[in-house]
Design an enzyme around this catalytic site. Structure first.
Site, PDB file in Angstrom:
ATOM      1  CB  ALA A 130     -20.727  14.507  21.293  1.00 13.31           C
ATOM      2  CB  ILE A 163     -24.266  17.360  19.991  1.00 16.32           C
ATOM      3  CG1 ILE A 163     -24.148  15.893  19.541  1.00 16.32           C
ATOM      4  CG2 ILE A 163     -23.206  17.714  21.023  1.00 16.32           C
ATOM      5  CD1 ILE A 163     -24.542  14.852  20.585  1.00 16.32           C
ATOM      6  NE  ARG A 250     -28.999   9.851  33.528  1.00 17.25           N
ATOM      7  CZ  ARG A 250     -28.764   8.602  33.178  1.00 17.25           C
ATOM      8  NH1 ARG A 250     -28.483   7.701  34.090  1.00 17.25           N
ATOM      9  NH2 ARG A 250     -28.803   8.247  31.901  1.00 17.25           N
ATOM     10  NE  ARG A 275     -60.358  34.754  33.273  1.00 19.64           N
ATOM     11  CZ  ARG A 275     -60.831  35.485  32.283  1.00 19.64           C
ATOM     12  NH1 ARG A 275     -60.522  36.774  32.191  1.00 19.64           N
ATOM     13  NH2 ARG A 275     -61.613  34.959  31.366  1.00 19.64           N
ATOM     14  N   GLY A 347     -56.622  29.159  31.006  1.00 16.99           N
ATOM     15  CA  GLY A 347     -57.684  29.037  30.008  1.00 16.99           C
ATOM     16  C   GLY A 347     -57.127  29.306  28.612  1.00 16.99           C
ATOM     17  CD  GLU A 371     -27.820  14.379  31.065  1.00 22.11           C
ATOM     18  OE1 GLU A 371     -27.481  13.588  31.934  1.00 22.11           O
ATOM     19  OE2 GLU A 371     -27.023  14.985  30.326  1.00 22.11           O
TER      20      GLU A 371
HETATM   21  C1  FAD Z   1     -33.027  19.166  22.473  1.00 16.98           C
HETATM   22  C2  FAD Z   1     -32.183  17.959  22.678  1.00 16.98           C
HETATM   23  C3  FAD Z   1     -30.917  18.090  23.240  1.00 16.98           C
HETATM   24  C4  FAD Z   1     -30.114  16.969  23.417  1.00 16.98           C
HETATM   25  N1  FAD Z   1     -28.831  17.122  23.899  1.00 16.98           N
HETATM   26  C5  FAD Z   1     -27.974  16.062  23.865  1.00 16.98           C
HETATM   27  C6  FAD Z   1     -26.580  16.242  24.145  1.00 16.98           C
HETATM   28  O1  FAD Z   1     -26.119  17.341  24.453  1.00 16.98           O
HETATM   29  N2  FAD Z   1     -25.768  15.163  24.041  1.00 16.98           N
HETATM   30  C7  FAD Z   1     -26.211  13.923  23.686  1.00 16.98           C
HETATM   31  O2  FAD Z   1     -25.424  13.007  23.597  1.00 16.98           O
HETATM   32  N3  FAD Z   1     -27.545  13.719  23.417  1.00 16.98           N
HETATM   33  C8  FAD Z   1     -28.420  14.753  23.501  1.00 16.98           C
HETATM   34  N4  FAD Z   1     -29.758  14.582  23.205  1.00 16.98           N
HETATM   35  C9  FAD Z   1     -30.235  13.248  22.868  1.00 16.98           C
HETATM   36  C10 FAD Z   1     -31.147  12.639  23.918  1.00 16.98           C
HETATM   37  O3  FAD Z   1     -30.408  12.283  25.047  1.00 16.98           O
HETATM   38  C11 FAD Z   1     -31.851  11.440  23.236  1.00 16.98           C
HETATM   39  O4  FAD Z   1     -32.814  12.009  22.355  1.00 16.98           O
HETATM   40  C12 FAD Z   1     -32.487  10.510  24.235  1.00 16.98           C
HETATM   41  O5  FAD Z   1     -31.501   9.807  24.943  1.00 16.98           O
HETATM   42  C13 FAD Z   1     -33.412   9.486  23.545  1.00 16.98           C
HETATM   43  O6  FAD Z   1     -32.807   8.886  22.452  1.00 16.98           O
HETATM   44  P1  FAD Z   1     -33.581   8.836  21.056  1.00 16.98           P
HETATM   45  O7  FAD Z   1     -34.026  10.203  20.745  1.00 16.98           O
HETATM   46  O8  FAD Z   1     -32.733   8.144  20.076  1.00 16.98           O
HETATM   47  O9  FAD Z   1     -34.885   7.981  21.369  1.00 16.98           O
HETATM   48  P2  FAD Z   1     -34.987   6.378  21.381  1.00 16.98           P
HETATM   49  O10 FAD Z   1     -33.923   5.798  22.231  1.00 16.98           O
HETATM   50  O11 FAD Z   1     -35.136   5.888  19.988  1.00 16.98           O
HETATM   51  O12 FAD Z   1     -36.368   6.194  22.142  1.00 16.98           O
HETATM   52  C14 FAD Z   1     -37.639   6.325  21.513  1.00 16.98           C
HETATM   53  C15 FAD Z   1     -38.699   5.924  22.540  1.00 16.98           C
HETATM   54  O13 FAD Z   1     -38.509   4.557  22.915  1.00 16.98           O
HETATM   55  C16 FAD Z   1     -38.397   4.462  24.330  1.00 16.98           C
HETATM   56  N5  FAD Z   1     -37.441   3.416  24.683  1.00 16.98           N
HETATM   57  C17 FAD Z   1     -36.176   3.252  24.217  1.00 16.98           C
HETATM   58  N6  FAD Z   1     -35.592   2.198  24.828  1.00 16.98           N
HETATM   59  C18 FAD Z   1     -36.501   1.730  25.715  1.00 16.98           C
HETATM   60  C19 FAD Z   1     -36.498   0.655  26.655  1.00 16.98           C
HETATM   61  N7  FAD Z   1     -35.421  -0.119  26.821  1.00 16.98           N
HETATM   62  N8  FAD Z   1     -37.613   0.442  27.391  1.00 16.98           N
HETATM   63  C20 FAD Z   1     -38.713   1.228  27.244  1.00 16.98           C
HETATM   64  N9  FAD Z   1     -38.772   2.259  26.364  1.00 16.98           N
HETATM   65  C21 FAD Z   1     -37.682   2.497  25.624  1.00 16.98           C
HETATM   66  C22 FAD Z   1     -37.853   5.815  24.785  1.00 16.98           C
HETATM   67  O14 FAD Z   1     -38.171   6.056  26.143  1.00 16.98           O
HETATM   68  C23 FAD Z   1     -38.606   6.751  23.827  1.00 16.98           C
HETATM   69  O15 FAD Z   1     -39.885   7.012  24.336  1.00 16.98           O
HETATM   70  C24 FAD Z   1     -30.590  15.685  23.057  1.00 16.98           C
HETATM   71  C25 FAD Z   1     -31.874  15.556  22.513  1.00 16.98           C
HETATM   72  C26 FAD Z   1     -32.645  16.671  22.292  1.00 16.98           C
HETATM   73  C27 FAD Z   1     -33.995  16.495  21.633  1.00 16.98           C
END
Ligand code: FAD
Length: 388
Positions: A130, A163, A250, A275, A347, A371
């Site tokens: 988390a 999470i 990663r 196909r 398709g 990640e």
């Molecule tokens: C199904 C799922 C499972 C997950 N599992 C876990 C888990 O087990 N544990 C956990 O801790 N988290 C987990 N996550 C969270 C995941 O790691 C985050 O969603 C991810 O790190 C992106 O953070 P955010 O969603 O807040 O997006 P944001 O950080 O708000 O990013 C939004 C956009 O802005 C871009 N952006 C942000 N900063 C920059 C920058 N400096 N330069 C250029 N572009 C940028 C990003 O690339 C993205 O396109 C999970 C998410 C999902 C959807």
């Protein structure tokens, strides 16, 4: 031998590891794959897959023997993660999350913590990691969850979002900020939260595009108490722990993405060889062959790179951040490309749920986001070439 069979045979696994991998392949083929479409449809947590994985004792492969496990190589772990994810990406991610969550405890926990907590995971318990919060995603240092020391306890206030397995995990590796340290990065600390801790609650689970059977939960901590004995490392050592653990998780996310990519490539080539249009198999059109050639070549390169990263880890190398980022970035982009082309080659049928490629394309998308988003990985890799 075809290119991919030869690559499959490449990782230097021991006879015992090969035997386990064969059992995992059989489990994936006979039990997990046949259930994947229904789990995707219902979005129910795949408990029978978790039980089947535990019947093989798979968690034990990343837990040292002294704590109830039977540790095997990282290369063997990646090979198993890839097989499970090809069969059902949601199930593969649930199993891999156990590793992502518990590896830091194995690497940085005290003897007492490992003796007390790891046997539960070795025996099949679920883990969660988390980090993310509503206002702290790509920039984890913005997290606001607070750890306040109080005698023999730590009191937690705050919340986490997205999470994986957060609602079902037995142990959660939780990151927050130590209240007595006034530094955005230097305050980050880590602890192990055990299921049922008072003051811990599940806010909701998400309704997702893909990986629908895996559980993604928002968590709340309201004066939640954990024993101070569950603090991992010293107060303020969380960021170091976080970065070291991401280096191991990663490549695992890359293996997961390559599982999806392989499944999509297999389905695509099989369909293209059956196909027919204009009196020929669609695989016979040169434009489509060029596309297959590019994807097959990139897939082979990616698999080879991941083997290289696994070798480094198994040799004890710890300075692997860039290699891990490159593996995650390329494998996840490739999973998205291959699964999208696989839908295209089917398709109109590819757009319908009767064919697995529709699910694979939805499952592939998150691998570019979690990640560390791929934008963040491009930044990490690019920035490493700026001379100081
Ligand atoms: C199904 C799922 C499972 C997950 N599992 C876990 C888990 O087990 N544990 C956990 O801790 N988290 C987990 N996550 C969270 C995941 O790691 C985050 O969603 C991810 O790190 C992106 O953070 P955010 O969603 O807040 O997006 P944001 O950080 O708000 O990013 C939004 C956009 O802005 C871009 N952006 C942000 N900063 C920059 C920058 N400096 N330069 C250029 N572009 C940028 C990003 O690339 C993205 O396109 C999970 C998410 C999902 C959807």
């Amino acid at each position: 031998m075809n290119v991919f069979e030869r690559l499959d045979a490449l990782p230097p696994l021991s006879p015992e590891e090969r035997q386990l991998l064969d059992s995992v392949k059989a489990l994936a083929r006979d039990e997990i794959m046949p259930r994947a479409a229904e789990y995707d449809r219902t979005a129910e947590f795949p408990w029978d897959n978790v039980r089947a994985i535990n019947a093989l004792g798979l968690n034990a492969m990343f837990v040292p023997e002294a704590y109830g496990g039977a540790e095997l190589s990282y290369a063997a772990y990646l090979a198993c993660a890839r097989e499970l994810s090809a069969a059902c990406a949601a199930t593969g991610s649930i199993w891999a999350t156990n590793f992502h969550a518990l590896k830091p405890l194995i690497d940085f926990g005290t003897e007492e913590q490992k003796q007390r907590l790891l046997p539960r995971i070795a025996a099949g318990g679920l883990g969660a990691l988390a980090i993310t919060e509503p206002t702290a995603g790509s920039d984890a240092t913005g997290m606001r969850t607070r750890f306040r020391p109080d005698g023999d306890s730590i009191v937690i206030d705050g919340g986490k979002t997205f999470i994986s397995s957060g609602d079902v995990a037995d142990l959660i590796l939780l990151f927050g900020k130590w209240s007595e340290i006034d530094d955005a990065r230097g305050a980050i600390s880590a602890l192990i939260l055990e299921k049922g801790a008072p003051g811990f609650s599940i806010v909701r689970t998400e309704d997702k595009m893909g990986h629908r059977a895996s559980s993604t939960a928002a968590l709340a901590f309201d004066g939640c108490r954990v024993p101070r004995a569950n603090l991992l490392g010293a107060p303020g050592e969380g960021l170091k722990l976080l970065l070291a653990s991401l280096n191991k998780s990663r490549p695992s996310v890359a293996a997961h993405a390559l599982g999806i990519a392989n499944a999509a490539f297999k389905d695509m080539t099989a369909y293209m060889n059956t196909r027919q249009q204009s009196g020929r198999k669609i695989a016979e059109f040169q434009g489509n062959q060029f596309m297959l050639a590019d994807l097959a070549t990139d897939l082979a390169m990616c698999e080879g790179w991941l083997d290289h990263v696994a070798d480094l880890i198994d040799d004890g190398e710890t300075d692997i951040g860039l290699q891990a980022s490159m593996a995650k970035l390329r494998a996840s982009d490739l999973a998205m490309r291959i699964s999208t082309e696989a839908v295209q080659m089917h398709g109109g049928y590819g757009y319908c749920r009767d064919f697995r490629v529709e699910r694979l394309m939805r499952d592939a998308k998150i691998t570019q986001i979690w990640e560390g988003t791929n934008q963040v990985h491009r930044q990490l890799i690019g920035r490493s070439f700026v001379e100081k």
